[in-house]
Write a protein that holds these residues in place. Sequence first.
Motif, short mmCIF file in Angstrom:
data_model
loop_
_atom_site.label_atom_id
_atom_site.label_comp_id
_atom_site.label_asym_id
_atom_site.label_seq_id
_atom_site.Cartn_x
_atom_site.Cartn_y
_atom_site.Cartn_z
N ALA A 69 -58.21 -96.86 -44.99
CA ALA A 69 -57.05 -96.42 -45.76
C ALA A 69 -57.37 -95.19 -46.60
CB ALA A 69 -56.55 -97.56 -46.65
N PHE A 70 -58.55 -95.17 -47.23
CA PHE A 70 -58.91 -94.00 -48.03
C PHE A 70 -59.06 -92.75 -47.16
CE2 PHE A 70 -60.39 -97.12 -51.29
CZ PHE A 70 -59.45 -96.76 -52.24
N THR A 71 -59.55 -92.92 -45.96
CA THR A 71 -59.62 -91.80 -45.02
C THR A 71 -58.21 -91.29 -44.73
OG1 THR A 71 -61.65 -92.64 -44.01
CG2 THR A 71 -60.32 -91.11 -42.69
N LEU A 72 -57.28 -92.21 -44.52
CA LEU A 72 -55.90 -91.81 -44.23
C LEU A 72 -55.23 -91.18 -45.44
CD1 LEU A 72 -54.93 -94.88 -42.05
CD2 LEU A 72 -55.22 -92.52 -41.27
N PHE A 73 -55.50 -91.69 -46.65
CA PHE A 73 -54.97 -91.06 -47.86
C PHE A 73 -55.43 -89.61 -47.95
CE2 PHE A 73 -54.67 -95.17 -50.63
CZ PHE A 73 -53.41 -95.44 -50.14
N GLU A 74 -56.73 -89.38 -47.72
CA GLU A 74 -57.28 -88.01 -47.78
C GLU A 74 -56.63 -87.12 -46.73
OE1 GLU A 74 -61.52 -88.36 -47.35
OE2 GLU A 74 -61.72 -89.46 -49.25
N ARG A 75 -56.49 -87.64 -45.52
CA ARG A 75 -55.88 -86.85 -44.44
C ARG A 75 -54.42 -86.53 -44.76
NH1 ARG A 75 -58.78 -86.01 -39.39
NH2 ARG A 75 -60.88 -86.68 -39.90
N LEU A 76 -53.70 -87.52 -45.31
CA LEU A 76 -52.30 -87.28 -45.65
C LEU A 76 -52.20 -86.23 -46.76
CD1 LEU A 76 -49.32 -87.84 -45.28
CD2 LEU A 76 -49.55 -89.81 -46.82
N GLU A 77 -53.08 -86.29 -47.74
CA GLU A 77 -53.06 -85.27 -48.80
C GLU A 77 -53.27 -83.87 -48.24
OE1 GLU A 77 -54.12 -86.73 -53.13
OE2 GLU A 77 -55.78 -87.13 -51.76
N LYS A 78 -54.20 -83.75 -47.28
CA LYS A 78 -54.43 -82.45 -46.64
C LYS A 78 -53.19 -81.98 -45.88
CE LYS A 78 -59.41 -82.90 -46.25
NZ LYS A 78 -60.55 -83.20 -45.38
N LYS A 79 -52.54 -82.90 -45.18
CA LYS A 79 -51.32 -82.56 -44.44
C LYS A 79 -50.20 -82.15 -45.41
CE LYS A 79 -52.87 -83.44 -40.29
NZ LYS A 79 -53.12 -82.37 -39.33
N LEU A 80 -50.11 -82.82 -46.56
CA LEU A 80 -49.11 -82.45 -47.56
C LEU A 80 -49.36 -81.03 -48.06
CD1 LEU A 80 -48.89 -85.79 -49.55
CD2 LEU A 80 -46.98 -84.67 -48.35
N GLU A 81 -50.63 -80.68 -48.27
CA GLU A 81 -50.98 -79.31 -48.70
C GLU A 81 -50.59 -78.31 -47.63
OE1 GLU A 81 -55.13 -79.08 -49.71
OE2 GLU A 81 -54.95 -80.69 -51.19
N GLN A 82 -50.88 -78.61 -46.37
CA GLN A 82 -50.59 -77.70 -45.26
C GLN A 82 -49.09 -77.50 -45.07
OE1 GLN A 82 -52.44 -79.46 -41.84
NE2 GLN A 82 -54.52 -78.92 -42.48
N HIS A 83 -48.29 -78.51 -45.42
CA HIS A 83 -46.85 -78.46 -45.16
C HIS A 83 -46.03 -78.42 -46.45
CE1 HIS A 83 -47.59 -78.88 -40.91
NE2 HIS A 83 -48.40 -79.88 -41.17
N ASN A 84 -46.61 -77.78 -47.47
CA ASN A 84 -45.91 -77.53 -48.74
C ASN A 84 -45.25 -78.77 -49.35
OD1 ASN A 84 -46.51 -74.72 -48.65
ND2 ASN A 84 -44.89 -74.50 -47.12
N GLY A 85 -45.93 -79.90 -49.27
CA GLY A 85 -45.44 -81.12 -49.89
C GLY A 85 -44.33 -81.83 -49.14
N GLN A 86 -44.01 -81.38 -47.93
CA GLN A 86 -42.95 -82.02 -47.13
C GLN A 86 -43.50 -83.30 -46.50
OE1 GLN A 86 -41.10 -79.30 -44.32
NE2 GLN A 86 -41.58 -77.58 -45.68
N LEU A 87 -43.13 -84.43 -47.07
CA LEU A 87 -43.70 -85.71 -46.65
C LEU A 87 -43.42 -86.02 -45.19
CD1 LEU A 87 -45.24 -88.32 -47.14
CD2 LEU A 87 -43.10 -89.31 -48.00
N LEU A 88 -42.19 -85.87 -44.76
CA LEU A 88 -41.85 -86.23 -43.38
C LEU A 88 -42.68 -85.43 -42.38
CD1 LEU A 88 -40.17 -88.01 -41.57
CD2 LEU A 88 -38.34 -86.31 -41.69
N ARG A 89 -42.78 -84.13 -42.59
CA ARG A 89 -43.58 -83.28 -41.70
C ARG A 89 -45.06 -83.67 -41.75
NH1 ARG A 89 -43.53 -77.87 -39.60
NH2 ARG A 89 -45.22 -77.96 -38.09
N ALA A 90 -45.59 -83.89 -42.96
CA ALA A 90 -46.99 -84.28 -43.12
C ALA A 90 -47.26 -85.63 -42.45
CB ALA A 90 -47.36 -84.34 -44.61
N ALA A 91 -46.32 -86.56 -42.56
CA ALA A 91 -46.48 -87.88 -41.95
C ALA A 91 -46.51 -87.79 -40.43
CB ALA A 91 -45.36 -88.80 -42.41
N VAL A 92 -45.62 -86.99 -39.86
CA VAL A 92 -45.60 -86.82 -38.41
C VAL A 92 -46.92 -86.21 -37.93
CG1 VAL A 92 -44.53 -85.51 -36.52
CG2 VAL A 92 -43.09 -86.69 -38.20
N GLU A 93 -47.40 -85.20 -38.62
CA GLU A 93 -48.66 -84.56 -38.23
C GLU A 93 -49.85 -85.52 -38.37
OE1 GLU A 93 -48.94 -81.67 -36.63
OE2 GLU A 93 -46.75 -81.60 -36.72
N LEU A 94 -49.86 -86.32 -39.45
CA LEU A 94 -50.93 -87.30 -39.63
C LEU A 94 -50.92 -88.33 -38.51
CD1 LEU A 94 -53.21 -88.70 -41.25
CD2 LEU A 94 -51.40 -90.01 -42.39
#
Length: 186
Positions: A69-94
Motif C-alpha cells: 500500500a505504501f508503494t502504491l501511495f508513493e506511486r499515486l502521489e507521483k502520478k498526481l504531480e505528473q497530472h497537475n493534481g487531477q485524481l481521475l487521470r492519476a488513478a487511471v495511469e496508476l
Amino acid sequence: MSDDGASHGLTKWHGTTIIGVQRGDKIVIAGDGQVSMGNTVMKPNARKVRRIGENGKVVAGFAGATADAFTLFERLEKKLEQHNGQLLRAAVELTKDWRTDKYLRNLEALMIVADAENLLVLTGNGDVLEPDGGIAAIGSGGNYALAAARALTDYEDDPETIARKAMAVAADVCVFTNGNVTVETV
C-alpha cells in the motif's frame, strides 16, 4: 486477494475495513486500525487512511499488505504531480502501471481514493471504479460496512455519521476489523 499462504508455508497479513461515503459535496473515507497476522492482532492503531498529494487534497485508504500500500501511495502521489493534481487521470495511469508492470502487478492491496469531486476504488486488475450510490468499501469487513452504509442512507444524510456507524457494524462482525477508526474528509 490471494490464498491464505498455506501452500507457500507463509503467513499472510490481511484484514481491514475501509469505507468511502459521498453525499452532496462532502466525501469521507474511514478505516479501522487493526493489523492482523493469522489469528493474532499485531497492531490495533495503524493509520490506513491518509492525505496525499499537494496540500493533502487527496485522501486514500488501503486494504492489503502495508508495504504494498505504501508503494502504491508513493506511486499515486507521483502520478498526481505528473497530472497537475487531477485524481481521475492519476488513478487511471496508476492502475495501468499496476496491471502491466512486472513488479507492481504482484502488489496485494486495494485502494479507495477521493478528492473534492471523485470517490474511486483502485485495483491491481486495472480497475478505476466509481461506486454506485456514492458508497465504496474494501477489505475483510468491507461487505459488512457497505451493507450497513447502504441501509443507513435512508435515515442519515451526513457521510461521516454513515461511515462511522458502518465501521462500527463491521467491527462488531468482522474479527479482522476493530473500532479504532481514522476518518478523513474532503
